[in-house]
Design a protein around this motif. Structure first.
Motif, mmCIF file in Angstrom:
data_model
loop_
_atom_site.group_PDB
_atom_site.id
_atom_site.type_symbol
_atom_site.label_atom_id
_atom_site.label_comp_id
_atom_site.label_asym_id
_atom_site.label_seq_id
_atom_site.Cartn_x
_atom_site.Cartn_y
_atom_site.Cartn_z
ATOM 1 N N PRO A 108 0.801 -1.231 0.000
ATOM 2 C CA PRO A 108 0.000 0.000 0.000
ATOM 3 C C PRO A 108 0.829 1.275 0.000
ATOM 4 O O PRO A 108 0.295 2.360 -0.241
ATOM 5 C CB PRO A 108 -0.824 -0.112 1.293
ATOM 6 C CG PRO A 108 -0.068 -1.040 2.162
ATOM 7 C CD PRO A 108 0.627 -2.005 1.241
ATOM 8 N N ARG A 109 2.142 1.147 0.212
ATOM 9 C CA ARG A 109 3.006 2.332 0.184
ATOM 10 C C ARG A 109 3.590 2.589 -1.200
ATOM 11 O O ARG A 109 4.189 3.643 -1.440
ATOM 12 C CB ARG A 109 4.141 2.162 1.184
ATOM 13 C CG ARG A 109 3.700 1.826 2.600
ATOM 14 C CD ARG A 109 4.840 1.234 3.410
ATOM 15 N NE ARG A 109 5.383 0.042 2.752
ATOM 16 C CZ ARG A 109 6.458 -0.612 3.171
ATOM 17 N NH1 ARG A 109 7.077 -0.212 4.251
ATOM 18 N NH2 ARG A 109 6.885 -1.684 2.509
ATOM 19 N N SER A 110 3.438 1.633 -2.102
ATOM 20 C CA SER A 110 4.103 1.720 -3.401
ATOM 21 C C SER A 110 3.452 2.761 -4.304
ATOM 22 O O SER A 110 2.234 2.865 -4.392
ATOM 23 C CB SER A 110 4.068 0.361 -4.101
ATOM 24 O OG SER A 110 4.602 0.446 -5.412
ATOM 25 N N THR A 111 4.283 3.518 -4.995
ATOM 26 C CA THR A 111 3.807 4.462 -6.017
ATOM 27 C C THR A 111 3.947 3.877 -7.417
ATOM 28 O O THR A 111 3.705 4.568 -8.398
ATOM 29 C CB THR A 111 4.611 5.775 -5.942
ATOM 30 O OG1 THR A 111 6.012 5.482 -6.144
ATOM 31 C CG2 THR A 111 4.440 6.446 -4.588
ATOM 32 N N ARG A 112 4.332 2.583 -7.487
ATOM 33 C CA ARG A 112 4.614 1.963 -8.794
ATOM 34 C C ARG A 112 3.724 0.761 -9.084
ATOM 35 O O ARG A 112 4.058 -0.063 -9.927
ATOM 36 C CB ARG A 112 6.079 1.535 -8.854
ATOM 37 C CG ARG A 112 7.088 2.656 -8.619
ATOM 38 C CD ARG A 112 8.498 2.108 -8.610
ATOM 39 N NE ARG A 112 8.707 1.177 -7.496
ATOM 40 C CZ ARG A 112 9.532 0.136 -7.532
ATOM 41 N NH1 ARG A 112 10.215 -0.126 -8.637
ATOM 42 N NH2 ARG A 112 9.678 -0.648 -6.484
ATOM 43 N N VAL A 113 2.599 0.634 -8.389
ATOM 44 C CA VAL A 113 1.721 -0.515 -8.625
ATOM 45 C C VAL A 113 1.169 -0.430 -10.049
ATOM 46 O O VAL A 113 0.421 0.490 -10.388
ATOM 47 C CB VAL A 113 0.571 -0.550 -7.602
ATOM 48 C CG1 VAL A 113 -0.363 -1.708 -7.910
ATOM 49 C CG2 VAL A 113 1.123 -0.680 -6.189
#
Length: 495
Positions: free
Chosen positions: A466-471
């Protein structure tokens, strides 16, 4: 299509021999390679040619005033959007809004409904300290190599009841957030209802229900609620529906009455298991697993490992006995598995065994070396173990349709026989069916096809970091949100 109950009529080749090089594997391998290559090229291009910056709100909404909301400015042009011809009255381009019908407004709730609950994590369960499971947006501590069970990034010791926290964190990075409730297609309520319910399950009913009643009172005063009476609202209640369906105020009756409150019945609750007789209020979503990939490349790398795994066990089981329950076939499973040289087992003698630091690695190593993983009912029809098995590329074996087929309709294929096996529990308890004999008669080609379908399902059943900006893949969260938006849209059409 109704699932086919497998009986003893199949041919009898050796079903448990692995075949990782036959047809059907090369194409997914190339896809994973291309995904990884594209991700690398995208990252390099982003450094050399940085795009024009734009931003979408990533935090919960501001408090709404009683004044009519202002019309927001036109959205920025995003990559992939179609651009229309400029208006003759303006030199500014008009763009198609790819978030139309997908905007979500998030309440800024008082902290007693979420953050204060997490601060009291030591008291969330009577028998264990839940604080180690709270870091990293509810994913818990990172898992190391642990005997080769968790290669690469994205593996965490995630508790099965942390959905509330994971969904709230993931919603902060949802691409179509809006601060204007009039523009929203749905409204998210970031309350930790399952964590609250779990900490008071053994208290009196007034204590169990206090925060739920407080939440309903708070929502009912909001103008966003009054617009549709809450029928466009949704929340994550990350336990089974049975934990929120108490019928009486008798202290011996289980759970809270959250889902029986009239206001909440207007909403949609994301739960780990629905009440099949009342599906309009709830939507079943997968249990959280140990894997939270940040990118599609992470998913592909794990899928390749699952395909190449050596399946030394024909079937396996991980879990504890339920000696006082007549709803499960676990006694027969322990007996049949113990008598077979082709069955692996991870047996929990008590709850602490299944929740020990060594359990994630032991379970995933067992499932990763098994062709079939047995998934009997426990306290309720569904199990988190089902999703751990799929994650390991192990074909689930169910003993009741309610363990999966009637539950996760938004996330699973409509043809259950393509990825799983059903052996009715009544056949096993009547000692009419041998689990080993039934599974060994499934043709190797069918086993291989089911395993490939299971591996294909992995991205749909995991929750991305949930912290990823690259999903860059559609995960369980994305599918759940789409299902909620579709449900709300149908409700609007019925107005």
């Amino acid at each position: 299509m109704k699932p086919t109950t497998l009986g003893p009529t199949f041919q009898n080749p050796a079903a448990d021999k692995p075949d990782a090089t036959a047809g059907g594997v090369l194409w997914p391998s190339r896809v994973c390679y291309l995904v990884a290559l594209a991700t690398t090229l995208w990252a390099v291009a982003s450094i050399l040619f940085p795009p024009t910056p734009f931003s979408l709100p990533l935090l919960p909404s501001v408090t709404v005033t009683q004044h009519p909301p202002r019309e927001p400015p036109p959205p920025p042009v995003l990559a992939g959007q179609a651009m229309q011809a400029p208006s003759p009255k303006s030199n500014r381009a008009v763009t198609a809004d790819r978030c139309a019908g997908r905007y979500i407004y998030v309440y800024d709730l008082p902290p007693r409904f979420n953050d204060d609950i997490v601060r009291g994590c030591r008291a969330l369960r009577p028998w264990m300290d839940m604080c180690p499971y709270m870091p990293n947006c509810g994913m818990g501590r990172p898992l190391g190599a642990e005997g080769g069970a968790f290669p690469g990034p994205g593996w965490y010791a995630t508790d099965q009841f942390m959905l509330d926290v994971i969904v709230r964190c993931r919603m902060r990075r949802y691409e179509c957030l809006t601060r204007d409730p009039a523009r929203a297609a749905a409204v998210f309520v970031p309350a930790y209802t399952s964590l609250d319910g779990g900490r008071y399950l053994w208290n009196g009913t007034a204590t169990r229900d206090a925060l739920a009643l407080d939440l309903v009172a708070w929502l009912s005063r909001r103008p966003e609620w009054r617009a549709m009476g809450g029928r466009d609202h949704f929340l994550a209640a990350g336990r089974t529906a049975w934990d929120f369906l108490r019928k009486t105020d008798d202290g011996g009756d289980w759970g809270t009455k959250l889902l029986r409150l009239p206001a909440v019945r207007n909403m949609t609750a994301l739960v780990l298991e629905i009440d099949p007789w009342n599906q309009s209020t709830t939507l079943a979503v997968p249990y959280p697993t140990y894997f939270h990939p940040a990118t599609a490349a992470d998913v592909c790398a794990w899928q390749e490992k699952a395909r190449a795994a050596e399946r030394r066990w024909l079937f396996s089981f991980a879990g504890a006995a339920r000696p006082g329950s007549k709803k499960t076939v676990r006694a027969e499973i322990f007996q049949q598995c113990g008598a077979s040289s082709r069955c692996g087992m991870f047996r929990c003698t008590n709850a602490s065994d299944c929740e020990s630091p060594a359990a994630p690695g032991a379970v995933m190593r067992l499932f990763g070396s098994s062709s079939f993983c047995l998934q009997p009912r426990g306290d309720t029809p569904t199990r988190r173990s089902t999703f751990d098995a799929v994650l390991a590329g192990c074909i689930p074996v169910f003993f009741h349709p309610d363990s999966a087929y009637t539950q996760y309709t938004a996330h699973l294929p409509p043809d259950p026989e393509s990825w799983s096996v059903l052996i009715m529990h009544t056949d096993v308890t009547g000692r009419n069916v041998s689990i080993e004999e039934t599974l060994s008669k499934i043709p190797p080609a069918a086993v291989k096809g089911m395993r490939e379908e299971v591996i294909r399902l992995i991205p749909r059943l995991v929750y991305a970091d949930p912290r990823s900006t690259r999903v860059d893949f559609k995960d369980a969260f994305d599918i759940a949100v789409e299902a909620v938006l579709d449900r709300v849209a149908k409700r609007r059409q019925g107005d």
